[in-house]
Design an enzyme around this catalytic site. Structure first.
Site, PDB file in Angstrom:
ATOM      1  N   CYS A  42       0.819  -1.210   0.000  1.00  0.00           N
ATOM      2  CA  CYS A  42       0.000   0.000   0.000  1.00  0.00           C
ATOM      3  C   CYS A  42       0.857   1.266   0.000  1.00  0.00           C
ATOM      4  O   CYS A  42       0.460   2.299  -0.539  1.00  0.00           O
ATOM      5  CB  CYS A  42      -0.949   0.005   1.188  1.00  0.00           C
ATOM      6  SG  CYS A  42      -0.145  -0.272   2.766  1.00  0.00           S
ATOM      7  N   HIS A  75      -1.907   0.549   6.708  1.00  0.00           N
ATOM      8  CA  HIS A  75      -2.440   0.896   5.384  1.00  0.00           C
ATOM      9  C   HIS A  75      -2.231   2.380   5.097  1.00  0.00           C
ATOM     10  O   HIS A  75      -2.460   3.242   5.949  1.00  0.00           O
ATOM     11  CB  HIS A  75      -3.929   0.560   5.291  1.00  0.00           C
ATOM     12  CG  HIS A  75      -4.519   0.856   3.934  1.00  0.00           C
ATOM     13  ND1 HIS A  75      -4.103   0.213   2.791  1.00  0.00           N
ATOM     14  CD2 HIS A  75      -5.483   1.747   3.548  1.00  0.00           C
ATOM     15  CE1 HIS A  75      -4.779   0.668   1.755  1.00  0.00           C
ATOM     16  NE2 HIS A  75      -5.625   1.608   2.187  1.00  0.00           N
ATOM     17  N   ASN A 112      -7.558   5.793  -2.860  1.00  0.00           N
ATOM     18  CA  ASN A 112      -7.286   4.610  -2.042  1.00  0.00           C
ATOM     19  C   ASN A 112      -7.123   3.378  -2.937  1.00  0.00           C
ATOM     20  O   ASN A 112      -7.978   3.085  -3.790  1.00  0.00           O
ATOM     21  CB  ASN A 112      -8.433   4.388  -1.053  1.00  0.00           C
ATOM     22  CG  ASN A 112      -8.084   3.411   0.037  1.00  0.00           C
ATOM     23  OD1 ASN A 112      -7.222   2.548  -0.119  1.00  0.00           O
ATOM     24  ND2 ASN A 112      -8.758   3.550   1.177  1.00  0.00           N
TER      25      ASN A 112
END
Length: 365
Positions: free
Chosen positions: A13, A118, A133
């Site tokens: 991520c 994250h 995202n």
């Protein structure tokens, strides 16, 4: 699609967050790992200043890296050092220093958000804000009025938010969206939701296919085979009945043709195609019964006629038994005899007509 949006792969991520921020494939796991190793070495050197034989230094060496792990996670220090390459700096959004600036979030250019392990980017492209995202199936449009509320909601959920300061590299999406505005009809779903839906659809499809295979594949085929067998059986029965009816019709026709009499004309004709085999059989039995009755009556009439002719022949062969006076008397006797024969023939004819009329009446019934 003019925007760049990397979707989640493993635990990379941090890589997705940086590339979505810069709108291009600027960083790879290898490059970020190199930055992490560099940070680890710097930390080791600082710990060694206290002595390489110290307990703290030995404990530090035994601990895993705090800047990366085998899953692909990278720390905020790695992300911050990666952005320094582009002249960009991270400032904590809810820090007292930044809050004193009282900057409206819509006047910023981008944010990096982190919760536990994250990372994701919220960036302005053109004149609109987007949630980039990597867990989403695509960029999510965020209105100016909703941006502050969105960031506040993230903070309440425990996210750490960093403001990205500095000039971001030029990108095609930013240039294009300066001229046009995006309208988003449906919010993009989380990849997990999409995968769950796809899995549910596959499971549903698999179950449906299994049911279809169980019912249509075997059961339905069995039903089709049973229907086919029943249809073939009915077809064979119909063919057999048609053959039987045809045989009966031919037998009746031959019987009617073979007879020297025209009695068949007195029997009402009916289309064989409208009669069942049972009706044809009954018609045939009735016809042969009539034939037998007529044959017996005609035999009796022939016997009576032969007996009369025998009596007449006997009388003509013994003329002496009748007194004769003259040729006139003889002619008179012969005339009487011939008159009696004519009367007998007429009686026989009338009897035949009566029988025929009776047969007509019975046939019509």
């Amino acid at each position: 699609k003019v925007y760049f949006h990397e979707k989640q792969e493993g635990s990379l991520c941090a890589q997705h967050c940086l590339n979505n921020l810069l709108q291009g494939e600027y960083f790879s796991p290898v490059e970020l790992s190199s930055i992490a190793h560099q940070l680890d070495e710097e930390e080791r050197m600082r710990m060694a200043e206290g002595g390489v034989t110290s307990e703290d230094y030995r404990t530090f060496l035994q601990q895993p890296s705090g800047n990366m792990d085998d899953s692909g996670f990278f720390s905020i220090q790695v992300i911050s050092n990666a952005l320094k390459v582009w002249g960009l700096e991270l400032i904590l959004f809810n820090s007292p220093e930044y809050q004193r600036l009282r900057i409206d979030p819509i006047n910023e250019r981008s944010f990096i958000c982190n919760y536990k392990e994250h990372w994701f980017t919220v960036r302005k492209l053109g004149k609109q804000w987007f949630n980039l995202n990597s867990l989403l199936t695509g960029p999510e449009l965020i209105s100016d009025t909703y941006l502050a509320l969105f960031l506040a909601q993230l903070q309440q959920e425990g996210y750490s938010i960093f403001v990205v300061k500095g000039d971001l590299p030029d990108c095609e999406a930013d240039q294009l969206l300066q001229m046009i505005r995006v309208q988003q009809m449906h919010r993009p779903k989380l990849i997990g939701e999409e995968l769950a839906q796809l899995k549910e659809q596959r499971v549903h499809k698999t179950d449906l296919e299994r049911v279809l295979e169980a019912n249509d594949g075997s059961g339905m085929l069995d039903e089709d085979e049973e229907d086919l067998q029943r249809a073939l059986a009915l077809s064979r029965q119909e063919i057999d009945m048609e053959d039987e009816e045809a045989d009966l019709r031919r037998a009746i026709q031959l019987s009617m043709q073979g007879s020297s009499r025209n009695i068949s004309q007195d029997i009402p004709q009916t289309s064989g195609t409208n009669l069942t085999s049972e009706e044809l059989r009954k018609r045939r039995e009735a016809y042969f019964e009539n034939e037998t009755r007529i044959s017996k009556q005609q035999q009796q009439q022939q016997q009576q006629q032969q007996q009369l002719q025998g009596d007449l022949s006997e009388q003509s062969s013994h003329p002496c038994e009748r007194p004769t006076t003259s040729s006139g008397a003889l002619g008179s006797d012969l005339g009487d005899a011939m008159g009696e024969e004519d009367m007998l023939q007429a009686a026989v004819t009338m009897s035949l007509e009566t029988v025929r009329n009776d047969l007509k009446t019975e046939g019509k019934k």
